[in-house]
Design an enzyme around this catalytic site. Structure first.
Site, short mmCIF file in Angstrom:
data_model
loop_
_atom_site.label_atom_id
_atom_site.label_comp_id
_atom_site.label_asym_id
_atom_site.label_seq_id
_atom_site.Cartn_x
_atom_site.Cartn_y
_atom_site.Cartn_z
N ASP A 132 41.17 44.89 53.34
CA ASP A 132 40.30 44.66 52.18
C ASP A 132 38.95 45.33 52.44
OD1 ASP A 132 42.12 43.15 50.81
OD2 ASP A 132 41.23 41.22 51.26
N MET A 133 38.21 45.60 51.38
CA MET A 133 36.86 46.16 51.57
C MET A 133 35.85 45.13 51.11
SD MET A 133 35.45 48.76 52.89
CE MET A 133 36.39 50.27 52.86
N ARG A 182 44.18 51.43 48.09
CA ARG A 182 44.07 50.54 46.93
C ARG A 182 42.72 50.82 46.28
NH1 ARG A 182 43.78 44.68 48.77
NH2 ARG A 182 46.03 44.90 48.90
C1 LIG Z 1 45.01 43.64 44.21
C2 LIG Z 1 43.52 43.60 44.19
C3 LIG Z 1 42.82 43.65 45.39
C4 LIG Z 1 41.43 43.67 45.39
N1 LIG Z 1 40.75 43.85 46.57
C5 LIG Z 1 39.41 43.97 46.54
C6 LIG Z 1 38.69 44.32 47.72
O1 LIG Z 1 39.24 44.48 48.81
N2 LIG Z 1 37.33 44.46 47.61
C7 LIG Z 1 36.67 44.30 46.43
O2 LIG Z 1 35.44 44.49 46.39
N3 LIG Z 1 37.33 43.96 45.30
C8 LIG Z 1 38.67 43.79 45.33
N4 LIG Z 1 39.34 43.48 44.18
C9 LIG Z 1 38.60 43.02 42.97
C10 LIG Z 1 38.16 44.18 42.11
O3 LIG Z 1 37.15 44.91 42.75
C11 LIG Z 1 37.59 43.68 40.76
O4 LIG Z 1 36.49 42.87 40.98
C12 LIG Z 1 38.60 42.91 39.93
O5 LIG Z 1 39.87 43.47 40.00
C13 LIG Z 1 38.17 42.91 38.43
O6 LIG Z 1 38.11 44.22 37.97
P1 LIG Z 1 39.16 44.86 36.90
O7 LIG Z 1 39.49 46.22 37.36
O8 LIG Z 1 40.29 43.95 36.72
O9 LIG Z 1 38.31 45.06 35.58
P2 LIG Z 1 37.45 44.07 34.70
O10 LIG Z 1 36.71 44.95 33.75
O11 LIG Z 1 36.65 43.13 35.57
O12 LIG Z 1 38.53 43.22 33.93
C14 LIG Z 1 39.38 43.76 32.94
C15 LIG Z 1 40.12 42.62 32.27
O13 LIG Z 1 40.96 41.98 33.22
C16 LIG Z 1 40.90 40.57 33.06
N5 LIG Z 1 40.22 39.99 34.24
C17 LIG Z 1 39.59 40.65 35.23
N6 LIG Z 1 39.11 39.80 36.16
C18 LIG Z 1 39.44 38.58 35.74
C19 LIG Z 1 39.24 37.29 36.28
N7 LIG Z 1 38.59 37.09 37.42
N8 LIG Z 1 39.73 36.23 35.58
C20 LIG Z 1 40.40 36.40 34.42
N9 LIG Z 1 40.62 37.62 33.86
C21 LIG Z 1 40.16 38.69 34.52
C22 LIG Z 1 40.13 40.32 31.80
O14 LIG Z 1 41.03 40.33 30.72
C23 LIG Z 1 39.22 41.51 31.75
O15 LIG Z 1 38.77 41.80 30.45
C24 LIG Z 1 40.73 43.53 44.16
C25 LIG Z 1 41.44 43.47 42.95
C26 LIG Z 1 42.81 43.50 42.96
C27 LIG Z 1 43.53 43.46 41.64
#
Ligand SMILES: Cc1cc2nc3c(=O)[nH]c(=O)nc-3n(C[C@H](O)[C@H](O)[C@H](O)COP(=O)(O)OP(=O)(O)OC[C@H]3O[C@@H](n4cnc5c(N)ncnc54)[C@H](O)[C@@H]3O)c2cc1C
Length: 306
Positions: A132-133, A182
């Site tokens: 993870d980052m 990722r």
């Molecule tokens: C498999 C995976 C691993 C990850 N690992 C890391 C990591 O190592 N380091 C790191 O900094 N971040 C990590 N993240 C988190 C990532 O950085 C984002 O903060 C997170 O995925 C929300 O961004 P989004 O791309 O879904 O877009 P967004 O614009 O945040 O969301 C798009 C849509 O998705 C849905 N959604 C998003 N988040 C939520 C929520 N919390 N609850 C309910 N609905 C939601 C909503 O419908 C929203 O409108 C990871 C995410 C995933 C999926």
């Protein structure tokens, strides 16, 4: 603004005590976390695998401050990998590891040694590890450790965060054969000097990074719930002629499960990130910060307890 407040609270032990002891918190946690124990993790994994998904498991915990805690985290991963293998859930299930939970904050060598032990166990179990980052002060250290791990365990993956200005260049570095990246937007509070601040800029950066990874020779893992970015991922897969075994979509446990099923139905590889364990506070707060509407769950849980 609300995002910044929630992310600041994610590092406050006072707010943590308040949230952890609130009677309605358990219901909210349950939506995003598989449970406290290894059994819960295995149960959630089995259910997803039966539905045709892949899984990455995260034993919750971060910012560890003692070698004892760091080694205990390593030992939990070793146990988890043994159980996953015995239950024939590998290679569908891999593990995600936070180096700060393995000692990175106070002893980088210890974090490396612990991560290496987990990579060896994953290899023996027929699966792999993704690092993870965390916040930007750890990016260089994490990528250095990744490079060392990949010498013996070349399938070890890393996360790159599109909100960091450096990430497009990191994607180029990590788009070669065998590299597993990722790509996510990024979940921490970062200063303007290192990170794009507006959602539009972050999304544009995500698309640039996605293009680099999908055009490259590695294995892109597109971690997003954003419908527009998922559609762009599908489009680039066609454009770059990437079959479903040469990239995957990833989402978090409890978020957009219907979209996860739709993508599986379309023939894509979808991996769900399944967190488990007691140390859910930082993880939960980042999920609330991403979508402050999730605070409504607290509201609803509170009302339903009355
Ligand atoms: C498999 C995976 C691993 C990850 N690992 C890391 C990591 O190592 N380091 C790191 O900094 N971040 C990590 N993240 C988190 C990532 O950085 C984002 O903060 C997170 O995925 C929300 O961004 P989004 O791309 O879904 O877009 P967004 O614009 O945040 O969301 C798009 C849509 O998705 C849905 N959604 C998003 N988040 C939520 C929520 N919390 N609850 C309910 N609905 C939601 C909503 O419908 C929203 O409108 C990871 C995410 C995933 C999926």
């Amino acid at each position: 603004m609300l995002r910044s407040v929630i992310l600041a609270a994610s590092r406050s032990s006072q707010v943590e005590r308040l949230v952890a002891t609130a009677p309605f918190t358990r219901d909210v946690v349950r939506r995003f976390v598989a449970g406290a124990g290894t059994d819960d993790a295995l149960r959630a994994t089995r259910a997803l695998v039966v539905d045709g998904q892949a899984v990455t498991l995260d034993y919750l915990g971060e910012d560890t401050t003692t070698p004892e805690q760091a080694n205990a985290t390593r030992d939990e991963y070793l146990k988890l990998l043994r159980l996953l293998s015995a239950a024939e859930l590998t290679p569908a299930a891999e593990v995600s590891v936070k180096l700060s939970a393995l000692g990175q904050m106070f002893d980088e060598q210890l974090a490396y040694d612990n991560a290496r032990a987990i990579c060896a166990a994953a290899d023996a179990a027929g699966t792999t590890v993704t690092l993870d980052m965390e916040d930007h002060t750890t990016t260089d250290s994490t990528l250095d450790i990744l490079a060392k791990l990949r010498k013996d365990y070349p399938s070890t993956g890393a996360v790159l965060q599109a909100y960091l200005r450096r990430t497009e260049s990191d994607c180029r570095e990590l788009s070669g054969v065998g590299s597993r990246v990722r790509l996510c937007k990024g979940a921490y509070k970062e200063p303007e000097s290192v990170a794009y601040q507006s959602a539009r800029e972050v999304d544009k950066s995500y698309v640039r990074c996605l293009n680099v990874l999908m055009a490259g020779d590695g294995y892109p893992m597109l971690a997003t719930h954003d419908p527009r970015l998922i559609a762009i991922g599908e489009d680039r897969a066609r454009w770059f002629d990437r079959s479903p075994d040469r990239f995957e979509f990833q989402m978090l446990y409890g978020i957009r499960p219907e979209e996860q099923k739709r993508l599986v139905g379309e023939g894509y590889m979808v991996r769900t990130y399944v967190p488990y364990g007691d140390e859910w506070y930082g993880y939960l707060m980042r999920r609330l910060a991403e979508r402050p509407a999730n605070l409504m769950f607290f509201g609803r849980a509170l009302v339903s307890k009355k």
